[in-house]
Design a protein around this motif. Sequence first.
Motif, PDB file in Angstrom:
ATOM      1  N   ALA A 154    -137.872   6.274 -27.118  1.00  0.00           N
ATOM      2  CA  ALA A 154    -136.962   6.585 -26.633  1.00  0.00           C
ATOM      3  C   ALA A 154    -135.944   5.530 -25.759  1.00  0.00           C
ATOM      4  CB  ALA A 154    -137.277   7.502 -24.954  1.00  0.00           C
ATOM      5  N   TRP A 160    -132.146   9.537 -31.136  1.00  0.00           N
ATOM      6  CA  TRP A 160    -131.718  11.030 -31.394  1.00  0.00           C
ATOM      7  C   TRP A 160    -131.999  11.494 -30.031  1.00  0.00           C
ATOM      8  CZ3 TRP A 160    -135.965  13.001 -30.124  1.00  0.00           C
ATOM      9  CH2 TRP A 160    -137.674  13.069 -30.559  1.00  0.00           C
ATOM     10  N   ARG A 161    -131.585  12.576 -29.930  1.00  0.00           N
ATOM     11  CA  ARG A 161    -132.110  13.521 -28.566  1.00  0.00           C
ATOM     12  C   ARG A 161    -131.863  14.745 -29.259  1.00  0.00           C
ATOM     13  NH1 ARG A 161    -127.292  14.899 -26.054  1.00  0.00           N
ATOM     14  NH2 ARG A 161    -125.260  14.048 -26.684  1.00  0.00           N
ATOM     15  N   PHE A 202    -130.557  17.731 -33.434  1.00  0.00           N
ATOM     16  CA  PHE A 202    -130.964  16.348 -32.890  1.00  0.00           C
ATOM     17  C   PHE A 202    -129.643  15.925 -33.316  1.00  0.00           C
ATOM     18  CE2 PHE A 202    -134.534  18.333 -33.160  1.00  0.00           C
ATOM     19  CZ  PHE A 202    -135.576  17.605 -32.354  1.00  0.00           C
ATOM     20  N   SER A 243    -132.745   5.083 -27.824  1.00  0.00           N
ATOM     21  CA  SER A 243    -131.705   6.124 -28.426  1.00  0.00           C
ATOM     22  C   SER A 243    -131.344   6.744 -29.424  1.00  0.00           C
ATOM     23  CB  SER A 243    -130.139   5.710 -27.124  1.00  0.00           C
ATOM     24  OG  SER A 243    -131.172   5.735 -26.045  1.00  0.00           O
TER      25      SER A 243
END
Length: 247
Positions: free
Chosen positions: A7, A12-13, A24, A10
């Motif tokens: 995570a 993808w989110r 996403f 960063s």
Amino acid sequence: MQPALEASLSLWRPLHETDGATVFHVDLTPDAPRETEALGWLDAAERSRRDRFLYPRPRREFTLCRAALRSLLCRELGCCNAELSFETAKFGKPFALVGGVPVPAAFNVSHSGPHGLIALAPRGRIGVDVEERSTKRSLDDYIRLLFAPEERAELEKSRGRGRVELFYRLWTLKEAAIKAVGAGLSIDPATFEIPPGLVRGERTGVFSFPDTPEVRWRLENIGNARFAAAIAREAVESADRPVRRKT
């Protein structure tokens, strides 16, 4: 099993979720450590394809989007990266295999500028499109080529920023629908119209192509202040999450 990308990178989110499908966002801005980490997810064929890009930007976009797609599919399907592979359908749309066996999970990828979008659905066809809005582009030729008569009339009535917003809203909706079908350039975007509610600014609508009225698609405008974007999802009886494989 190889873990999903950390995570802290960063890469993808989650951006949007609807009717069992998730979109996403992939950050495509330059970042050497992140691209190096992403490169480790690509197989030999993908690395070879990456190396054929002449310029850094398309190399970066391909690397980050493909690594993010692999990471997300591994997470959703419960498989390791080494088990995951891709093949292409008749018109070039890719599909995933785990251990050489095609999986029902559907996906689609789009990118524009620093923004990449990946849409995942447990089954059925799905398409996604993202576009950076440009006020410098002359829209007239595109409007004549891409839109049906009533859509052109709406665009001709619009002015200034509103015209730009409407153009990109309609175009991303059309492009998402075409990509969902997976028929490539065989579909002329000027031969079908976006539902009137979506033209007026509603966020969702139901649509069918004129030559396949029995197939219904859910169109959704998911754009925001940073970019225009849309998804198209084939109507399916169940939108349950895919069953994860035991590892």
